[in-house]
Design a protein around this motif. Sequence first.
Motif, PDB file in Angstrom:
ATOM      1  N   HIS A 267     -13.500  -5.694  -4.259  1.00 39.79           N
ATOM      2  CA  HIS A 267     -12.576  -6.226  -3.252  1.00 39.79           C
ATOM      3  C   HIS A 267     -12.785  -7.727  -3.161  1.00 39.79           C
ATOM      4  CE1 HIS A 267     -12.424  -7.318   1.247  1.00 39.79           C
ATOM      5  NE2 HIS A 267     -11.187  -7.425   0.791  1.00 39.79           N
TER       6      HIS A 267
ATOM      7  N   TRP B 112      -2.324  -3.489   2.869  1.00 36.46           N
ATOM      8  CA  TRP B 112      -3.536  -2.950   2.246  1.00 36.46           C
ATOM      9  C   TRP B 112      -4.738  -3.001   3.181  1.00 36.46           C
ATOM     10  CZ3 TRP B 112      -3.593  -0.597  -2.457  1.00 36.46           C
ATOM     11  CH2 TRP B 112      -2.480  -0.806  -3.296  1.00 36.46           C
ATOM     12  N   LEU B 113      -4.813  -4.030   3.985  1.00 37.05           N
ATOM     13  CA  LEU B 113      -6.027  -4.249   4.780  1.00 37.05           C
ATOM     14  C   LEU B 113      -5.775  -4.249   6.285  1.00 37.05           C
ATOM     15  CD1 LEU B 113      -7.740  -6.904   2.502  1.00 37.05           C
ATOM     16  CD2 LEU B 113      -8.394  -4.514   2.785  1.00 37.05           C
TER      17      LEU B 113
ATOM     18  N   GLN C 269      -9.116   3.411   3.815  1.00 36.56           N
ATOM     19  CA  GLN C 269      -8.653   4.080   2.598  1.00 36.56           C
ATOM     20  C   GLN C 269      -8.633   3.115   1.419  1.00 36.56           C
ATOM     21  OE1 GLN C 269      -4.605   5.404   2.573  1.00 36.56           O
ATOM     22  NE2 GLN C 269      -4.826   6.561   0.663  1.00 36.56           N
ATOM     23  N   THR C 270      -8.158   1.892   1.648  1.00 35.98           N
ATOM     24  CA  THR C 270      -8.097   0.896   0.572  1.00 35.98           C
ATOM     25  C   THR C 270      -9.480   0.583   0.038  1.00 35.98           C
ATOM     26  OG1 THR C 270      -6.065  -0.127   1.397  1.00 35.98           O
ATOM     27  CG2 THR C 270      -7.503  -1.493   0.033  1.00 35.98           C
TER      28      THR C 270
ATOM     29  N   ASN D 226      -4.818   1.228   7.179  1.00 40.21           N
ATOM     30  CA  ASN D 226      -5.059   1.536   5.760  1.00 40.21           C
ATOM     31  C   ASN D 226      -6.374   0.974   5.231  1.00 40.21           C
ATOM     32  OD1 ASN D 226      -2.527   2.845   5.436  1.00 40.21           O
ATOM     33  ND2 ASN D 226      -1.517   0.869   5.125  1.00 40.21           N
ATOM     34  N   ARG D 227      -7.060   0.196   6.025  1.00 39.73           N
ATOM     35  CA  ARG D 227      -8.219  -0.554   5.520  1.00 39.73           C
ATOM     36  C   ARG D 227      -9.295   0.353   4.925  1.00 39.73           C
ATOM     37  NH1 ARG D 227     -10.556  -4.660   9.711  1.00 39.73           N
ATOM     38  NH2 ARG D 227      -8.413  -5.423   9.387  1.00 39.73           N
TER      39      ARG D 227
ATOM     40  N   HIS E 202       0.841  -1.191   0.000  1.00 40.78           N
ATOM     41  CA  HIS E 202       0.000   0.000   0.000  1.00 40.78           C
ATOM     42  C   HIS E 202       0.881   1.247   0.000  1.00 40.78           C
ATOM     43  CE1 HIS E 202      -2.479   3.247   1.693  1.00 40.78           C
ATOM     44  NE2 HIS E 202      -3.509   2.582   1.194  1.00 40.78           N
TER      45      HIS E 202
ATOM     46  N   LEU F 123      -1.304   2.687  -5.825  1.00 39.08           N
ATOM     47  CA  LEU F 123      -2.632   3.233  -6.101  1.00 39.08           C
ATOM     48  C   LEU F 123      -2.695   3.786  -7.523  1.00 39.08           C
ATOM     49  CD1 LEU F 123      -3.210   5.118  -2.719  1.00 39.08           C
ATOM     50  CD2 LEU F 123      -4.164   2.909  -3.381  1.00 39.08           C
TER      51      LEU F 123
ATOM     52  N   PHE G  98      -5.465  -8.638  -2.813  1.00 38.92           N
ATOM     53  CA  PHE G  98      -4.182  -8.201  -2.272  1.00 38.92           C
ATOM     54  C   PHE G  98      -3.439  -9.379  -1.662  1.00 38.92           C
ATOM     55  CE2 PHE G  98      -7.066  -4.483  -1.824  1.00 38.92           C
ATOM     56  CZ  PHE G  98      -6.432  -3.639  -2.715  1.00 38.92           C
TER      57      PHE G  98
END
Length: 321
Positions: free
Chosen positions: A194, A174-175, A182-183, A179-180, A145, A150, A169
């Motif tokens: 997803h 990423w998760l 935002q991802t 950051n979850r 991430h 991105l 991912f």
Amino acid sequence: MSAALRVGTCSWADEALSKYFYPPGTPPRERLRYYAERFDTVEVDSTFYRLPSESAVAGWAERTPPDFVMHVKAFGLMTRHPVKADVLPPDVRAAVAVDERGRVDRPPREVRAEVFRLFRGALAPLRAEGKLGGILFQLPPYVVHKDSSLEYLTWAREQLGDDELLVEFRHRSWLEEENRAQTLSFLESLGATHVIVDAPRSESAKNLVPTVLALTSPTLYVRFHGRNLGTWNKRGGSAAERFDYLYSEEELAEWVDPLRELSQQAEDAFALFNNNASSPDAGAPRGRVAQAATNAMQLRMLLDGAGVPARGGVEPAPRLL
């Protein structure tokens, strides 16, 4: 909005299926037709290793019924994996640098764009028949991430035109909690799906992402990789060795309520099994069963028993196979 769940496997031609799912002597060309009489969706994973040809894709479309859905895994160069130079078309191979291992790793963006064009063009027969599902983007573990990742996904989304983008991912950054949100918001802004995963659980393995039950598009897409932590990072092993796992009925039952709830929020819903080895079964005439097909049928029966809408009209695979 509520979707009937389609259940299938990742590939219809791996070794375990070929040995223990199809009747003995089934010609390779007839395997997809047999599979499609028993399941109504499949994920094509061979396209990760080599660009598909339009003639092969036309054969897939011809051997499946009208309402069948095929998801197609993106070719490795599209998802920033290195690929062997000898699998590339000659004109593409001539435009890239090849490393000492015979691989193409970081081609110019214009070369990637040409690969996207060739990949999408080959899928025209499925698209014309209304059988094309999503394009599975399984990112490598080293794509973490960050802003450049991105940007690449935004560019890749543009290259796919109207085709659906499914994103899986393989790095937990990423998760992870920080950051979850935002991802997921980013995927939603792209109109990308997803991909929810069931996989081994580990806090230390960076290439194991948490199972996040969230939709970012009208599509629910769940991939079952098995829970074999001991082989997940096995070097030099085959995919069948890495994903060697037969889910118990109790483990599959854990998914009934989440799948029910998520399907009610979706317009299309899919559950695909990627545990592509075989397991001993004393009750099977050949002594073993294909894990993915066995678990896919078990999950469908559990969903039916719980009253979760599932696609019907398919014949269960005979137990003796």
